[in-house]
Design an enzyme around this catalytic site. Structure first.
Site, PDB file in Angstrom:
ATOM      1  NE  ARG A 104      64.142  56.102  24.479  1.00  8.10           N
ATOM      2  CZ  ARG A 104      62.914  56.231  24.925  1.00  8.10           C
ATOM      3  NH1 ARG A 104      62.648  56.015  26.182  1.00  8.10           N
ATOM      4  NH2 ARG A 104      61.940  56.587  24.120  1.00  8.10           N
ATOM      5  CB  THR A 108      68.241  47.193  26.391  1.00 13.04           C
ATOM      6  OG1 THR A 108      68.980  48.241  25.744  1.00 13.04           O
ATOM      7  CG2 THR A 108      68.642  45.847  25.816  1.00 13.04           C
ATOM      8  CG  ASP A 200      60.363  61.022  19.324  1.00 11.67           C
ATOM      9  OD1 ASP A 200      60.813  59.867  19.365  1.00 11.67           O
ATOM     10  OD2 ASP A 200      61.102  62.033  19.210  1.00 11.67           O
ATOM     11  CG  ASP A 203      60.229  61.770  15.470  1.00 11.61           C
ATOM     12  OD1 ASP A 203      61.314  61.904  14.864  1.00 11.61           O
ATOM     13  OD2 ASP A 203      59.728  60.654  15.709  1.00 11.61           O
TER      14      ASP A 203
END
Ligand code: URA
Length: 209
Positions: A104, A108, A200, A203
C-alpha cells in the site's frame, strides 16, 4: 450487501474476538487465524465441484465423491495472506498456490504490484483469493483485476475482517466476486485502518512491531 457471506459460526466469532485483543501474543494470534481459516475454508468450498470415483471398501465396490483439489488455486496477497493460506492448505492440501505481492502506498493508499506468480492453466481453475483485511479494498481490487486477465473459471475472496468502505469498493469493481468474511466492522479511518478492527494484521501475524 449482496454477494457478501458473513461467516457467523460461533467458533469463528469466538476466535475472532480473542484475536482482536491488543494483548494477544503473536503466537496465539497466528494460531487463531490458522484455526479460523480452516473454518472459513469449509464455508468457501461448500459449492466446489465434485466427481465420482470408484472405491473398494472392505465389503464391496462403490462410486464415491471426491473434490479435485488440484483445480483449486489459493491466491495469497502478500504478506498477510500467508496467515490465511496456511490454515486453508491444512484442509485442502491438494490446492495449488499463487502469490501476489502488493504494498500500500502510504500516501495514496493505492496498491502497487511487486510480485505475481500463478500456476499454469488458470483458465481451468477456481480461484480463492485470501487476505485477512479488506480495508480500502484497493489491494483486493487490483489483485482480482490481474487474476481476471488469466480468465479463471471462478474467483472468490476470503478475508477475516472488512468494513463498509472495503465491501463497497470491491463490489463496485468486481460485483461478480463473492466476499467471505467473519465480520464487517464499523468504518475505515483516515490511515486506512479498520475500526474497531484488530490493528495491522501482518505485524500481528509475524510479530514485526
Ligand atoms: N490492514 C491491516 O492490517 N489492518 C487494517 O485495519 C487495515 C488494513
Amino acid at each position: 450487501m449482496s454477494n457478501v457471506h458473513l461467516v457467523s459460526h460461533p467458533l469463528v466469532q469466538h476466535k475472532l474476538t480473542l484475536m482482536r485483543r491488543k494483548d494477544a501474543s503473536t503466537n496465539s494470534f497466528r494460531r487463531l487465524l490458522n484455526e479460523i481459516s480452516m473454518l472459513m475454508a469449509y464455508e468457501v468450498t461448500r459449492d466446489m465441484p465434485m466427481q465420482d470415483i470408484e472405491v473398494e471398501t472392505p465389503l464391496e465396490t462403490m462410486q464415491a465423491k471426491v473434490i479435485d483439489g488440484k483445480k483449486l488455486v489459493l491466491v495469497s496477497i502478500l504478506r498477510a495472506g500467508t496467515g490465511i493460506l496456511d490454515g486453508m492448505l491444512t484442509v485442502v492440501p491438494g490446492a495449488r498456490v499463487g502469490h501476489i505481492g502488493l504494498y500500500r502506498d502510504p500516501k495514496t493508499l493505492t496498491a502497487v504490484e511487486y510480485y505475481f506468480k500463478m500456476p499454469g492453466e488458470m483458465e481451468n481453475r477456481d480461484v480463492i483469493v485470501v487476505d485477512p483485511m479488506l480495508a480500502t479494498g484497493n489491494s483486493a481490487v487490483a489483485a482480482v483485476e490481474r487474476l481476471k486477465e488469466l480468465n479463471p473459471k471462478s474467483i472468490k475472496f476470503v478475508c477475516l475482517l472488512t468494513c463498509p468502505e472495503g465491501v463497497a469498493t470491491m463490489q463496485k469493481a468486481h460485483p461478480d466476486v463473492p466476499i467471505y468474511t467473519a465480520a464487517i466492522d464499523r468504518e475505515l479511518n483516515s490511515h486506512g485502518y479498520i475500526l474497531p478492527g484488530l490493528g495491522d494484521a501482518g505485524d500481528r501475524i509475524f510479530g514485526t512491531k
